[in-house]
Design a protein around this motif. Structure first.
Motif, PDB file in Angstrom:
ATOM      1  N   MET A 215       0.701  -1.414   0.042  1.00  0.00           N
ATOM      2  CA  MET A 215       0.056   0.000  -0.043  1.00  0.00           C
ATOM      3  C   MET A 215       0.886   1.226   0.156  1.00  0.00           C
ATOM      4  SD  MET A 215      -3.118  -1.105  -0.402  1.00  0.00           S
ATOM      5  CE  MET A 215      -3.808   0.518  -0.150  1.00  0.00           C
ATOM      6  N   GLY A 216       2.176   1.086   0.132  1.00  0.00           N
ATOM      7  CA  GLY A 216       3.173   2.210   0.255  1.00  0.00           C
ATOM      8  C   GLY A 216       3.405   2.721  -1.170  1.00  0.00           C
ATOM      9  N   HIS A 217       2.994   1.789  -2.368  1.00  0.00           N
ATOM     10  CA  HIS A 217       3.394   2.072  -3.554  1.00  0.00           C
ATOM     11  C   HIS A 217       2.267   3.254  -3.900  1.00  0.00           C
ATOM     12  CE1 HIS A 217       3.660   1.996  -7.912  1.00  0.00           C
ATOM     13  NE2 HIS A 217       5.124   1.230  -7.729  1.00  0.00           N
ATOM     14  N   ALA A 261       9.822  -6.353  -6.179  1.00  0.00           N
ATOM     15  CA  ALA A 261      11.189  -6.013  -5.995  1.00  0.00           C
ATOM     16  C   ALA A 261      11.278  -5.320  -4.570  1.00  0.00           C
ATOM     17  CB  ALA A 261      11.595  -4.884  -6.883  1.00  0.00           C
ATOM     18  N   THR A 262      10.293  -4.676  -4.166  1.00  0.00           N
ATOM     19  CA  THR A 262      10.370  -3.981  -2.870  1.00  0.00           C
ATOM     20  C   THR A 262       9.992  -5.150  -1.784  1.00  0.00           C
ATOM     21  OG1 THR A 262       9.593  -1.829  -3.646  1.00  0.00           O
ATOM     22  CG2 THR A 262       9.482  -2.111  -1.228  1.00  0.00           C
ATOM     23  N   LEU A 263       9.099  -5.946  -2.018  1.00  0.00           N
ATOM     24  CA  LEU A 263       8.818  -6.932  -0.976  1.00  0.00           C
ATOM     25  C   LEU A 263      10.149  -8.000  -0.878  1.00  0.00           C
ATOM     26  CD1 LEU A 263       5.538  -8.019  -1.641  1.00  0.00           C
ATOM     27  CD2 LEU A 263       6.037  -6.860   0.488  1.00  0.00           C
ATOM     28  N   SER A 264      10.976  -8.207  -2.088  1.00  0.00           N
ATOM     29  CA  SER A 264      11.906  -9.242  -1.962  1.00  0.00           C
ATOM     30  C   SER A 264      12.994  -8.622  -0.870  1.00  0.00           C
ATOM     31  CB  SER A 264      12.542  -9.235  -3.211  1.00  0.00           C
ATOM     32  OG  SER A 264      11.649  -9.982  -3.974  1.00  0.00           O
ATOM     33  N   GLU A 265      13.184  -7.465  -0.955  1.00  0.00           N
ATOM     34  CA  GLU A 265      14.125  -6.860   0.079  1.00  0.00           C
ATOM     35  C   GLU A 265      13.863  -7.296   1.552  1.00  0.00           C
ATOM     36  OE1 GLU A 265      14.118  -2.405  -0.467  1.00  0.00           O
ATOM     37  OE2 GLU A 265      14.831  -2.691  -2.528  1.00  0.00           O
ATOM     38  N   TYR A 266      12.617  -7.510   1.975  1.00  0.00           N
ATOM     39  CA  TYR A 266      12.182  -7.786   3.345  1.00  0.00           C
ATOM     40  C   TYR A 266      11.926  -9.517   3.334  1.00  0.00           C
ATOM     41  CZ  TYR A 266      10.899  -2.993   4.157  1.00  0.00           C
ATOM     42  OH  TYR A 266      10.830  -1.683   4.367  1.00  0.00           O
TER      43      TYR A 266
END
Length: 297
Positions: A215-217, A261-266
């Motif tokens: 939801m931050g996107h 890609a952002t989720l993969s960082e976490y």
């Protein structure tokens, strides 16, 4: 992971041989309990060795999500054998309390237990490193066994020392405590294995991270059908995200790639599946807690 399984089998084999000799010569029921625990550790470590090798096999045509749940099956086997052993040891210990016997050769009991403490400590430290790196539930179960051995073998040493002073009930009392500890360990091994086999969701804190990242996107207007599960070392996240209805497929796909890609960082080493939907009227008003309550309902 393979090195950890070989190390566990080697340590367990050594301890079974040493404890069997000490029990045979001393007759200590506490040592019998410790021997049974080490025998279980050896059996469990052999099963873990097989399960880890199976779990590491890449996905194939018949198992598209991989073979990771072999680790959970190994965990259930470990728990079942531990439960049977705990009952047997407890019954033997109760009979020893009812008719106490002075254990012989306390020096052998103490020596074998001291060796077990030393080897278990080295193995536990190595397994801790492996579990941190791999999140392997099978090795985590083995790790719990040998971590418990540190306490168990210390208890056997205490039992031998106290019995040598003339308090004959100590051997049976410590035997009961050891049986109870093994039973508790069986529960600790079985619970995560069952959770994995039943596709238990990630913890609420992790799901909240997923919700906040998605939801931050700026282009994402909603999120629903969030589902998560684990299979051995592998983890899976799938969801439907809502993007503006007038957006082209190419543009929506770029958004999905950015979210992934952002989720993969976490969530490293996690497969993420994203389906794009047009927005629904209420999605952007939902919090992650409300989302979870809706899914539970």
């Amino acid at each position: 992971m393979k090195m950890a399984t070989w190390a566990a089998v080697g340590v367990a084999s050594t301890l079974v041989a040493a404890k069997a000799m000490a029990w045979w010569l001393s007759g200590s029921v506490a040592m019998l309990g410790s021997l049974a625990d080490s025998s279980l550790d050896l059996a469990a470590s052999l099963v873990t060795m097989f399960a880890v090798r199976l779990a590491l096999i890449p996905p194939d045509d018949d198992h598209r999500f991989g073979h990771g749940k072999a680790e959970a099956l190994a965990g259930l086997f470990q728990a079942a054998v531990m439960t049977g052993s705990a009952v047997y040891i407890s019954l033997e210990a109760v009979s020893r309390i009812w008719e106490p016997v002075m254990p012989e050769r306390s020096d052998l009991v103490i020596g074998a237990s001291a060796l077990a403490v030393l080897l278990s400590l080295c193995l536990v430290l190595f397994q801790s490193y492996v579990v941190r790196q791999t999140r392997s539930i099978a090795i985590a179960g083995d790790h719990l066994h040998y971590k418990g051995d540190l306490l168990l073998n210390s208890s056997v040493i205490a039992s031998a020392l106290i019995s040598s002073t003339g308090f004959l009930y100590a051997d049976g009392i410590f035997g009961v405590l050891i049986g109870g500890y093994i039973l508790y360990g069986a529960y600790e091994v079985a619970k995560p294995a069952i959770d994995m086999l039943m596709d238990k969701e990630f913890e609420d804190e992790e799901r909240e991270i997923i919700f906040n990242v998605v939801m931050g996107h700026p282009e994402v207007q909603g999120l629903h059908e969030l589902k998560t599960r684990s299979s051995g070392r592998d983890r899976f996240i799938q969801m439907h995200i809502e993007v503006p209805g007038e957006m082209t497929v190419d543009a929506a796909h770029i958004i999905a790639d950015e979210v992934e890609a952002t989720l993969s960082e976490y969530f490293r080493d996690t497969e993420i599946f994203i389906h794009m939907d047009p927005p629904s009227p209420q999605s952007d008003a939902l919090t992650v807690r409300e989302l979870m309550r809706e899914e539970d309902a």
